[in-house]
Design an enzyme around this catalytic site. Structure first.
Site, mmCIF file in Angstrom:
data_model
loop_
_atom_site.group_PDB
_atom_site.id
_atom_site.type_symbol
_atom_site.label_atom_id
_atom_site.label_comp_id
_atom_site.label_asym_id
_atom_site.label_seq_id
_atom_site.Cartn_x
_atom_site.Cartn_y
_atom_site.Cartn_z
ATOM 1 N N LYS A 143 6.827 31.712 10.668
ATOM 2 C CA LYS A 143 4.884 31.864 10.752
ATOM 3 C C LYS A 143 4.248 32.942 9.872
ATOM 4 O O LYS A 143 3.995 32.860 9.196
ATOM 5 C CB LYS A 143 5.416 33.154 12.132
ATOM 6 C CG LYS A 143 3.651 33.287 12.594
ATOM 7 C CD LYS A 143 3.693 34.348 14.179
ATOM 8 C CE LYS A 143 2.554 34.840 14.368
ATOM 9 N NZ LYS A 143 2.065 35.796 14.936
ATOM 10 N N ASP B 12 0.230 41.393 26.699
ATOM 11 C CA ASP B 12 -0.118 39.632 26.532
ATOM 12 C C ASP B 12 1.006 38.786 27.042
ATOM 13 O O ASP B 12 1.329 38.341 27.000
ATOM 14 C CB ASP B 12 -0.046 38.778 25.508
ATOM 15 C CG ASP B 12 -1.437 37.379 25.921
ATOM 16 O OD1 ASP B 12 -1.782 37.335 27.158
ATOM 17 O OD2 ASP B 12 -1.097 36.483 24.979
#
Length: 597
Positions: A38, A132
């Protein structure tokens, strides 16, 4: 990205990208092992706030040693960029599974929820709220087991903000109030509702309407199978105090409801169904597409065959069953890459960020079985009415924090007594002071968890005396308890020394974190020379550890301030007070560490 790459890795494919970064599938040159990397976008990497958030995400993942959460290889930072390197594994997001298959059988919905909840519980144990939880952030592997991903907006429990995905946001998120593990429970209940019904519990044409439904609309329990309605009603309660305290407590309720409704084999049946659903998408798995994985239909079939026995054991009574099922699926089945947003890469193999940084999930091939969690939960507090000497009455109600799952019965009793001790002292004090009044009084208590690790548990009690009294009675109480010994740490017990001169700097440290940087917004002390440090011995000051610092609370009148000062609460970072605190207690603080190496 300015062309910068993590040294020692060869990029194989781009799995997704957004304004803040991207995720790539790569191969480690020395070992040939695939990895998910990432990258923080170049412009974002120059922003100190994003850099710190990126480091925080890596630090959280480093500490989350759990078979239901991603495994971190490392954080790489150079002047040219920053990246998180993770294990890369095959799987499909729950969002893709629901789009392909529609509603799941109740046993499958329960199984997918349980796996990701166990990963969520590990984060809650570190005092972290995910904020989330949604189908795009739950990965279903080819063996039917599920994992939770994307901690990009995770925060310390108690931090306010509207970060999250609106259709799964809890009422307190909409109100911009502090998040807690119960906030994640609400989102998980929304996802479970969607799994069994094929639709979300609340929908609207615009965000204002959606907010109104999450805040005020009744819980649509009538749409779910009757045996599961109490579970959904509890998880979607508007008041966070009426939900299970966190993911571990929600798992305990889930297991009880599932076994009662669908028998002891519910989990095996659910895992087999999930494996079949994932197998339908296996040709799109990132590693399988490149010939690097063994996830596919064969792996799913193997897992499904084993799930009848291993799955029935559970993954939380449970860990051994999960490990057995994973082993049956084949060593090459490792998980999935995914992230925020609604953009699907390679037809849905990985869900990535459209407006934020992409993310990932991974797990080691040889993960140890997950232990049965020690569950921290809320219990009803209902102290019977007592007659006071002056003719009045007193009683207490609300909730209290308790712990279950500690094998040593004597230690469990000691821990729960320590958690209750500050309230017992408060109740005794109030009964004595209120005894002269011929009035009915009720002590109301509402607790919150500030920190939970495998060793320490910190609890904050907000209190409210209802009756003919002023607000000066509503001082908070707090305690930090050692779960290994049952030791109760009051405010003074957190410090290396009890000497007033040594403790004197605490006054300035706390004042600097209050509005205006002073006590009571600048009001004078009216000649009173009482200091905060002098009040640490008795229960005059509430003080407890949190993941990022020490929370301090007291009534202004206790320091000689005018009664209008009311209650003052400050959060003092460890950087300000760590040298004053006991080192062995600091060692038990899970995340972030008081000092960064």
């Amino acid at each position: 990205m300015g062309g910068w790459r993590v040294p020692g890795y060869t990029e194989l494919s781009v799995l997704g990208e957004g304004a803040q970064g991207r995720v790539v599938l790569a191969r480690h040159d020395a070992t040939g092992r695939p990895a998910a990397i990432k990258y923080l976008a170049e412009a974002t990497a120059r922003d100190a706030r994003f850099r710190e958030r990126f480091r925080g995400e890596a630090e959280l993942l480093r500490r989350l040693h759990n078979p239901y959460v991603a495994r971190l290889y490392g954080l790489v930072e150079t002047p040219d960029g920053a990246a998180i390197v993770m294990e890369a594994v095959d799987g499909a997001s729950l969002k893709a599974v629901l789009a392909e298959r529609g509603p799941l059988r109740p046993e499958a919905a329960l199984a997918v929820l349980k796996g990701s909840l166990l990963g969520l519980a590990a984060a809650h144990d570190l005092g972290i709220v995910h904020r989330d939880y949604k189908p795009a952030n739950v990965i279903v592997r080819a063996d039917g087991l599920s994992k939770l991903i994307d901690f990009g907006v995770a925060a310390d429990a108690g931090e306010a903000g509207r970060s999250g995905t609106p259709v799964y946001m809890a009422p307190e998120q909409w109100r911009d109030e502090p998040a807690s593990p119960a906030t994640d429970v609400y989102a998980a209940a929304c996802v479970f509702f969607e799994c069994v019904t094929g639709r979300r519990p609340y929908t609207a044409e615009d965000q204002a309407g959606l907010m109104g439904r999450h805040l005020h609309a009744p819980v649509p329990v009538g749409d779910v199978p009757e045996p599961l309605r109490p579970l959904v009603a509890r998880g979607l309660a508007k008041d966070p105090w009426e939900r299970p305290l966190g993911a571990a407590a929600f798992v305990a309720e889930l297991e009880s409801a599932a076994a009662a409704a669908y028998g002891p084999g519910w989990e095996g049946n659910g895992v087999r169904a999930l494996a079949g659903a994932a197998a339908a998408l296996s040709v799109l798995f990132p590693l399988t597409a490149l010939g690097l994985g063994s996830g596919g239909a064969a792996g799913a079939a193997g897992a499904a065959g084993a799930a009848g026995t291993a799955g029935a054991a559970g993954a939380g009574g449970s860990g051994a069953g999960a490990a057995g099922t994973a082993g049956a699926a084949g060593k090459g089945v490792l998980g999935a890459l995914g992230a925020k947003g609604a953009v699907a890469i390679a037809g849905g193999a990985a869900v990535v960020a459209a407006g934020g940084a992409a993310t990932y999930v991974a797990v080691a091939q040889d993960d140890p079985p997950a232990p049965k969690p020690v569950v921290v939960q809320l219990a009803a507090l209902n102290e019977p009415q007592q007659r006071l000497t002056g003719g009045g009455t007193w009683r207490a109600e609300g909730q209290i924090v308790t712990v279950t799952g500690i094998r040593d019965a004597a230690l469990a009793t000691k821990v729960n007594q320590a958690l209750r001790a500050p309230l017992d002292r408060r109740f005794a004090e109030n009964r004595g002071k209120l005894g002269q009044y011929p009035t009915a009084f009720t002590d109301v208590v509402r607790p919150s968890i500030l920190l939970r690790s495998d060793r320490l548990l910190s609890v904050w009690y907000e209190t409210d005396v209802r009756g003919n009294v002023g607000t000066g009675w509503n001082a908070p109480r707090a305690v930090t308890v050692d779960l290994k010994t049952g030791t109760e740490y009051r405010a003074i017990d957190l410090f290396r020394s009890r000497d007033r001169r040594t403790l004197a700097p605490i006054d300035g440290k706390v004042a600097a974190r209050l509005p205006g940087g002073v006590f009571c917004q600048g009001d004078s002390r009216f000649g009173n020379d009482t200091t905060l440090a002098s009040l640490l011995g008795p229960d005059e000051v509430a003080m407890a550890l949190t993941p990022s610092g020490v929370r301090v609370g007291f009534m202004g009148a206790q320091l000689g301030y005018p009664s209008a000062c009311g209650k003052e609460v400050a959060q003092v970072p460890y950087a300000d007070v760590a040298p004053m605190l006991k080192p062995d207690l600091l060692a038990g603080v899970p995340y972030p560490s008081p000092t960064r190496s």
